[in-house]
Design a protein around this motif. Structure first.
Motif, PDB file in Angstrom:
ATOM      1  N   VAL A 195       0.861  -1.193   0.000  1.00 39.03           N
ATOM      2  CA  VAL A 195       0.000   0.000   0.000  1.00 39.03           C
ATOM      3  C   VAL A 195       0.893   1.238   0.000  1.00 39.03           C
ATOM      4  O   VAL A 195       1.671   1.464   0.918  1.00 39.03           O
ATOM      5  CB  VAL A 195      -0.929   0.020   1.249  1.00 39.03           C
ATOM      6  N   PHE A 196       0.793   2.018  -1.081  1.00 37.75           N
ATOM      7  CA  PHE A 196       1.557   3.258  -1.187  1.00 37.75           C
ATOM      8  C   PHE A 196       0.627   4.412  -0.789  1.00 37.75           C
ATOM      9  O   PHE A 196      -0.076   4.974  -1.627  1.00 37.75           O
ATOM     10  CB  PHE A 196       2.072   3.480  -2.614  1.00 37.75           C
ATOM     11  N   ASN A 197       0.625   4.741   0.487  1.00 38.18           N
ATOM     12  CA  ASN A 197      -0.264   5.803   0.989  1.00 38.18           C
ATOM     13  C   ASN A 197       0.321   7.195   0.799  1.00 38.18           C
ATOM     14  O   ASN A 197      -0.382   8.145   0.480  1.00 38.18           O
ATOM     15  CB  ASN A 197      -0.565   5.598   2.478  1.00 38.18           C
ATOM     16  N   ARG A 211      -1.295   5.913  -9.064  1.00 41.84           N
ATOM     17  CA  ARG A 211      -1.435   6.319  -7.654  1.00 41.84           C
ATOM     18  C   ARG A 211      -2.653   5.647  -7.017  1.00 41.84           C
ATOM     19  O   ARG A 211      -2.580   5.091  -5.916  1.00 41.84           O
ATOM     20  CB  ARG A 211      -1.580   7.846  -7.599  1.00 41.84           C
ATOM     21  N   LEU A 212      -3.778   5.663  -7.737  1.00 41.17           N
ATOM     22  CA  LEU A 212      -5.007   5.044  -7.199  1.00 41.17           C
ATOM     23  C   LEU A 212      -4.849   3.529  -7.090  1.00 41.17           C
ATOM     24  O   LEU A 212      -5.292   2.919  -6.113  1.00 41.17           O
ATOM     25  CB  LEU A 212      -6.203   5.386  -8.105  1.00 41.17           C
ATOM     26  N   THR A 272      -2.112   1.787  -6.541  1.00 38.55           N
ATOM     27  CA  THR A 272      -1.174   1.372  -5.496  1.00 38.55           C
ATOM     28  C   THR A 272      -1.664   1.704  -4.089  1.00 38.55           C
ATOM     29  O   THR A 272      -1.001   1.371  -3.108  1.00 38.55           O
ATOM     30  CB  THR A 272       0.210   2.013  -5.738  1.00 38.55           C
ATOM     31  N   LYS A 273      -2.839   2.330  -3.995  1.00 42.11           N
ATOM     32  CA  LYS A 273      -3.420   2.629  -2.674  1.00 42.11           C
ATOM     33  C   LYS A 273      -4.396   1.552  -2.220  1.00 42.11           C
ATOM     34  O   LYS A 273      -4.816   1.530  -1.071  1.00 42.11           O
ATOM     35  CB  LYS A 273      -4.174   3.968  -2.719  1.00 42.11           C
ATOM     36  N   THR A 274      -4.798   0.665  -3.159  1.00 39.82           N
ATOM     37  CA  THR A 274      -5.928  -0.227  -2.867  1.00 39.82           C
ATOM     38  C   THR A 274      -5.584  -1.397  -1.960  1.00 39.82           C
ATOM     39  O   THR A 274      -6.477  -2.001  -1.359  1.00 39.82           O
ATOM     40  CB  THR A 274      -6.497  -0.818  -4.176  1.00 39.82           C
ATOM     41  N   PHE A 281       7.115   6.884  -5.926  1.00 39.69           N
ATOM     42  CA  PHE A 281       6.017   6.507  -5.014  1.00 39.69           C
ATOM     43  C   PHE A 281       6.480   5.368  -4.117  1.00 39.69           C
ATOM     44  O   PHE A 281       6.290   5.366  -2.907  1.00 39.69           O
ATOM     45  CB  PHE A 281       4.797   5.970  -5.796  1.00 39.69           C
ATOM     46  N   ASN A 326       7.393   5.164   0.076  1.00 40.02           N
ATOM     47  CA  ASN A 326       6.598   4.300   0.952  1.00 40.02           C
ATOM     48  C   ASN A 326       7.409   3.124   1.490  1.00 40.02           C
ATOM     49  O   ASN A 326       6.859   2.070   1.831  1.00 40.02           O
ATOM     50  CB  ASN A 326       5.352   3.812   0.202  1.00 40.02           C
TER      51      ASN A 326
END
Length: 701
Positions: free
Chosen positions: A252-254, A284-285, A287-289, A315, A319
């Motif tokens: 997760v890349f927050n 970006r979206l 890698t947040k999931t 990114f 992280n």
């Protein structure tokens, strides 16, 4: 004997036996009765239409005529012996010729009789004639004149013909098989889908593809069977995508952290295009999931994919993860490394390169820094997948020109972390939308469809051989401005088969027109040792030579912003995709660049269309669509060789609407019923579990 079904081995069909079965398996991959029923005719003899003699021409594949045989005589002797007939209707007469079965034909054909004649019109001595036509006596009181159907024609081979398995032999087997198993063929698509798309049943389609009564029946059968092929490809791809999202968790890349912000705010050399911003946002979206990202980024040459890949890698680093970029060649890996080094500077993150020529001392440092986590980004070739290359925490893998890597090579990078790294695959070869939906249908696809501001479109011109002096003039003008020139040849040495301007002869001509010491020439081709090739490339990169003479080895190669002219000799011999890739070697600086397509005066219709397309547009996606129309999907993508697409009827170049229809149907099904648990989708669930769609699913990353 047990009742035969579509899964019964082909040798159990009456009249086949072990020998015929063996040749059917080897030549046509027909192992079962079902395989035989899915061996479709490649064309049909249209016996529903009749022509008058005055309407005949040699462009016709075949024609059927109703008329009277008015003469028949044997002509010539020994090997020159032939049977010649005269055939007429109310509009004229025509000659018939047979070279075989002369005695039999003399006995069976009656002068004065009315016949239905069928064959291919040809021209001999300025007159139309038929050679070896089929003749069927006309029966005026019969319900129909002659054999008024669409007769199936099947592809055969010399080996098959030895076993009487020419087209008619295969037709008889298919007819027998249908009589036995047609009633056992079960539906493979739910009724509600058939009704929605107005599709005939599967038994109807199978019967009509082999023995259609008319053109409408054949069209309905083809549509149904094409839909099935495309529908199940999409069902399997989208199900795989759904399962991957559920099965593989990802890092997760927050955070958008210091390294990303420093690069974006202080080092980015030019404003991002809207397309680049859109793709970065999509990454970006993803890698947040918490699910593993599998994204394909396709963009034309010079569209800025590398900057997008770098920002994705930043990114990862922000992280707490490491990133790597794998390129197919050492030259490309070095190019990426040099470019990223210039962009990042020395202080943003620790960046290194690992290739086959990395020294043992450097390797030890890289291995150590990878394992202790101080190395942030590693650029490399296949060297990255070696077992001794161990990461502390690999979060993102970028693969450049991904079609050049095998499945196992990509999988090895997956296994280098407990949590599978996010995968970002890039290609500079624009892929037609239909091909992307089938080859990469289980990946998310991003498209960078804008060029950075300040880039001037490359001017492309087509010169015939007679304009060679104009081409030399353009070269001199550009070199006088301090620019450099590529000249690409299709061959290294003279070919007896192909009358092309080959590299060695072209080089001799150049040395006359551009003599030393005023002009220096680099030579690069695939037969050179890698060390010599790299030396010559580097001379050109450094500006020590003004002209690079090469074969297509430079199609994907170094970035030389100072090169402003690309000359492609015998350009009619190159595919559109290759021409576009070669053109992309220039136009990388701010100055106006040119692409000159040299060709012979004789051009085929297809060759002319390719060159006209190149002159008309710089849009790689438009070019890829024309290429798909001309060459077909297998030639463009290599899928024919890899087995990824094995479509028997559907054509990605012409069936785009049907493919989109099939894909939209599958998307709607999964949206309503993700697990296919409703009764109406039970059939789809069963089919997914057992259906072999002919696709090597493990080949798609």
């Amino acid at each position: 004997m047990a009742e035969l079904t579509h899964i019964t081995p082909i040798e159990y069909l009456k009249g086949v036996g072990p020998q015929k079965a063996d040749v059917l398996k080897k030549e046509l991959q027909i192992f079962t009765i079902g395989d035989l029923l899915h061996y479709y005719p490649f064309r049909y003899n249209d016996r529903t239409q009749f022509h008058k003699i005055r309407e005949l021409n040699t462009d016709m594949y075949a024609a059927q005529v109703l008329g009277r045989l008015i003469g028949l005589q044997e002509v010539g002797e020994k090997r020159a012996k032939r049977l010649v007939g005269q055939f007429k209707d109310e509009t004229g007469s025509i000659e018939l010729v047979w070279f075989q079965s002369i005695t039999f034909l003399q006995k069976s054909l009656q002068v004065g009789q009315v016949y239905v004649l069928y064959g291919k019109p040809s021209e001999f001595n300025g007159h139309l004639s038929f050679t070896h036509p089929e003749m069927e006596a006309y029966q005026p009181h019969a319900k129909q004149i002659g054999n008024q159907t669409l007769q199936p024609i099947y592809s055969s081979t010399e080996k098959l013909k030895k076993f009487n398995l020419e087209s008619k032999g295969i037709q008889k087997l298919v007819q027998q098989a249908l009589e036995i198993v047609l009633r056992t063929i079960t539906e493979e698509v739910p009724t509600y889908i058939l009704q929605k798309h107005a599709l005939v049943s599967l038994p109807q389609a199978i019967l009509a593809i082999h023995f259609p009564q008319n053109q409408q029946e054949l069209s309905q059968a083809i549509k149904r069977l094409k839909f099935d092929e495309l529908f199940y490809i999409q069902l399997k791809l989208l199900r795989n995508k759904q399962l991957n999202t559920q099965k593989f968790r990802g890092q997760v890349f927050n955070a958008i952290g210091e390294k990303f912000n420093t690069f974006y705010n202080e080092r980015l050399p030019f404003p991002l295009t809207n397309a680049q911003k859109r793709v970065i946002k999509e990454i970006r979206l993803d890698t947040k999931t918490g699910a593993q990202m599998n994204r394909l980024v396709q963009g034309d040459v010079g569209s800025g994919k590398t900057v997008v890949a770098l920002m994705a890698m930043l990114f990862a680093v922000d992280n707490g993860c490491q990133a790597c970029l794998m390129a197919p060649t050492e030259i490309l890996a070095q190019q990426h490394y040099t470019g990223l080094q210039e962009l990042l500077g020395a202080d943003i993150c620790n960046l290194k390169i690992l290739t086959g020529s990395t020294s043992a001392k450097q390797r030890r440092i890289i291995h150590e820094e990878l394992e202790n986590g101080t190395l942030d980004i590693l650029i490399g070739t296949h060297a990255l997948i070696e077992d001794k290359v161990k990461f502390k925490n690999l979060g993102l893998v970028v693969i450049d020109e991904q079609h050049r890597f095998g499945v196992e090579q990509r999988a090895k990078l997956w296994r280098k972390n407990t949590i599978p790294p996010h995968m970002l695959v890039m290609t500079a070869t624009p892929i037609p939308r239909t091909l992307a939906m089938t080859m990469y249908g289980d990946l998310d696809i991003s498209v960078i469809d804008e060029l950075p501001a300040g880039r001037k479109p490359i001017k492309t011109v087509h010169f015939f051989e007679s304009s060679r002096l104009r081409m030399f003039g353009l070269m001199r003008e550009e070199i006088a401005k301090g620019r450099q020139v590529y000249i690409v040849f299709p061959l290294i040495k003279e070919s007896e088969k192909l009358d092309l301007l080959y590299l060695e002869a072209g080089l001799e001509n150049l040395q006359v027109e551009f003599p030393l010491p005023d002009y220096r020439i680099s030579i690069v081709h695939g037969k050179m040792p890698a060390k010599d090739k790299d030396f010559e490339m580097q001379r050109f990169v450094k500006g020590e030579t003004q002209i690079m003479v090469a074969t297509t080895v430079i199609e994907v190669g170094v970035n030389v912003p100072n090169a402003s002219v690309m000359i492609i000799e015998n350009s009619e011999r190159f595919g559109l995709s290759q021409l576009h890739q070669l053109r992309g070697r220039v136009g990388r600086g701010a100055e106006q660049s040119y692409c000159v397509l040299m060709s012979s005066n004789k051009l085929s219709k297809e060759g002319r269309l390719r060159l006209e397309t190149m002159v008309r547009t710089n849009d790689g996606f438009e070019i890829s669509e024309v290429d798909l129309q001309l060459r077909g999907p297998g030639d463009i993508s290599g899928t024919q060789q890899s087995g990824i697409l094995d479509l028997k009827l559907a054509n990605l170049a012409t069936d785009q609407a049907l493919l989109a229809e099939a894909r939209e149907t599958v998307i709607a099904i999964f949206k309503e019923d993700p697990e296919l648990s409703s009764p109406e989708n039970a059939l789809l669930k069963r089919q997914l579990q057992r259906k072999n769609t002919g696709i090597a699913w493990d080949k798609i990353s």
